[in-house]
Design a protein around this motif. Sequence first.
Motif, short mmCIF file in Angstrom:
data_model
loop_
_atom_site.label_atom_id
_atom_site.label_comp_id
_atom_site.label_asym_id
_atom_site.label_seq_id
_atom_site.Cartn_x
_atom_site.Cartn_y
_atom_site.Cartn_z
N ASN A 235 36.49 20.51 45.37
CA ASN A 235 37.13 21.74 44.85
C ASN A 235 37.92 21.59 46.30
O ASN A 235 38.51 22.02 46.15
N HIS A 314 35.64 29.55 46.27
CA HIS A 314 34.00 28.45 45.40
C HIS A 314 34.71 29.27 43.94
O HIS A 314 35.95 30.09 44.19
N LEU A 315 34.07 28.73 42.84
CA LEU A 315 34.34 28.94 41.54
C LEU A 315 34.10 30.57 41.48
O LEU A 315 33.07 31.14 41.79
N GLU A 316 34.92 30.66 40.51
CA GLU A 316 34.38 32.30 39.94
C GLU A 316 34.85 32.29 39.03
O GLU A 316 35.47 33.03 38.44
N PRO A 317 33.96 32.21 38.06
CA PRO A 317 34.07 31.96 36.74
C PRO A 317 33.69 32.85 35.93
O PRO A 317 33.01 34.23 36.57
N GLY A 357 35.72 30.80 32.91
CA GLY A 357 36.28 29.34 33.59
C GLY A 357 36.78 30.46 35.17
O GLY A 357 36.58 31.31 35.41
N ASP A 358 37.15 29.40 36.07
CA ASP A 358 37.76 29.93 37.37
C ASP A 358 39.11 29.71 36.96
O ASP A 358 39.75 28.75 36.94
N GLN A 361 41.67 27.79 39.61
CA GLN A 361 41.24 26.71 38.51
C GLN A 361 42.95 26.40 37.60
O GLN A 361 42.83 25.33 37.46
N HIS A 441 34.81 22.58 32.66
CA HIS A 441 35.20 23.77 31.78
C HIS A 441 34.77 22.90 30.36
O HIS A 441 35.57 24.41 29.80
#
Length: 470
Positions: A235, A314-317, A357-358, A361, A441
């Motif tokens: 990340n 941070h990832l936010e799917p 997905g994010d 990204q 992903h």
Amino acid sequence: MIGPQLSTSFLLLGLIDLLLPLLTWVVLVRLRSPVVALWCLGSLLGAGSLLLAALGGVLPGWILSYGVNLLDFAGTLCVIQALRLDQMVPWRLRWLAVATLGYLLVYELTRQLQGHLSLRLAFVPLVSLVLLLQVVGWAWRIARQQQSKGAMAIAGTHLLLAASMLYVLVELLLPRGGAATCPRDSSALADVMGLLAELASDVGFIGLALERSIRKWQEAAASQARLEERQSLGNQLAHLDRQRGFGLVAASLAHELNQPLTAILASAQTARRGAVAGRLDSAQSLELLEKIIVNTRRLSGITGRIRSFIRPGHLEPGPVDLEKITREMLELVEPDLRRHGIQVAFPAGAEPVVVQGDAIQLSQVVLNVLRNAIEAVQLVPDRVIQIQLTRSAGVAALKIRDSGRGLDPGLADRAGTPYFTTKPDGLGLGLSIATAILHQHQGSLVLRNAVGGGACVDIRLPLLAEGAMP
Ligand code: ADP
């Protein structure tokens, strides 16, 4: 025959002994392991043999002698089989059946040998000694292999048991008073030792299983920590790449920001001049204020896009509309496209192409590919980027084709490996970061030369199921 007092204590100890495998089973049931099942069965059979011996008075002699010996033999076989299974070298069931049958046959034979008392009496303890030594051997092997105190306890207790069995044998074969008789004291000693060993080794077995669970849990925790560390490094790298990517378009964006800022300044100055000279009516004031508002909105739109793109995160799917993020990235590189006279063809799709997905990204993936295409077409006079977004059979396909020179055939398969770059100021990380993001992903990226010239990047991602769409 055993005396009434001894019989009562056997009964009590036998009952305790019966409880222990049940307790072991209850404690370890969630492991659902055949090793645990075999071990508990072995212990239960051992306890059954003791209970039978304790109830001896009420049963006919032949049932008693056969029952006690058979249960004991089968119980120890199960325990050995459990340890062997743990080491992945179990005996075949056929062999176990043959061994049990053979044991019964030889036992019957020794019962018929009236004139050879010592041989008759020695057979059962001799077989027990051999089996106990097997348990010691396998438990010792596990103890050494896995540094297990539980397995060490099993080996230790069975070694004691084997020693007491040896004592019984010596008493039988070398009788102190001359002829061999049934040495009641020593066989009672062996039985009591047997009980205690059963108790201690059940505890040892629970210890062995718990040690393993703890070790597995520790290993799982360590690998989770490693995974999280890798993820966090990934990340951070992706974030640095976004900042760098943004840095590359920042100069053009600064120019983009200048336009609304200049317009705001001009409107404000006109308003001030009009107010000072007293020539500003309310319609003019409203018009100038409206211009200021529109341009401020444009400004905040640009800065908002920048902020959300480079924010560390941070990832936010969630559901991501691929057409929307591709158009947003095109807006981000718009000044560059204009400056270098690059044509972009991106026909609007008939239906939305949404993946899970994010968004940030995935935007970064699109930006990396667009940046490469922009840099590639700058080397040729005819500068075109064609974007195509399609969906078929559960897969979203985003193709970005440029009219650049394409990949050098000798280097084509190295493009996309970390640190491979053909640009003087390149890092060679953009495509590998994009590929890593897509793998996260469950997607993929392929860069190849397009038929008719130029390069084409083919991005694939699993489509979000219709029902899961917002
Ligand atoms: P960088 O852009 O820093 O070199 P990348 O990983 O994005 O890193 O790209 C690696 C290499 O792949 C580039 O240096 C270039 O040689 C090749 N490449 C990527 N995209 C294209 C393209 N559209 N046309 C031609 N070559 C490309």
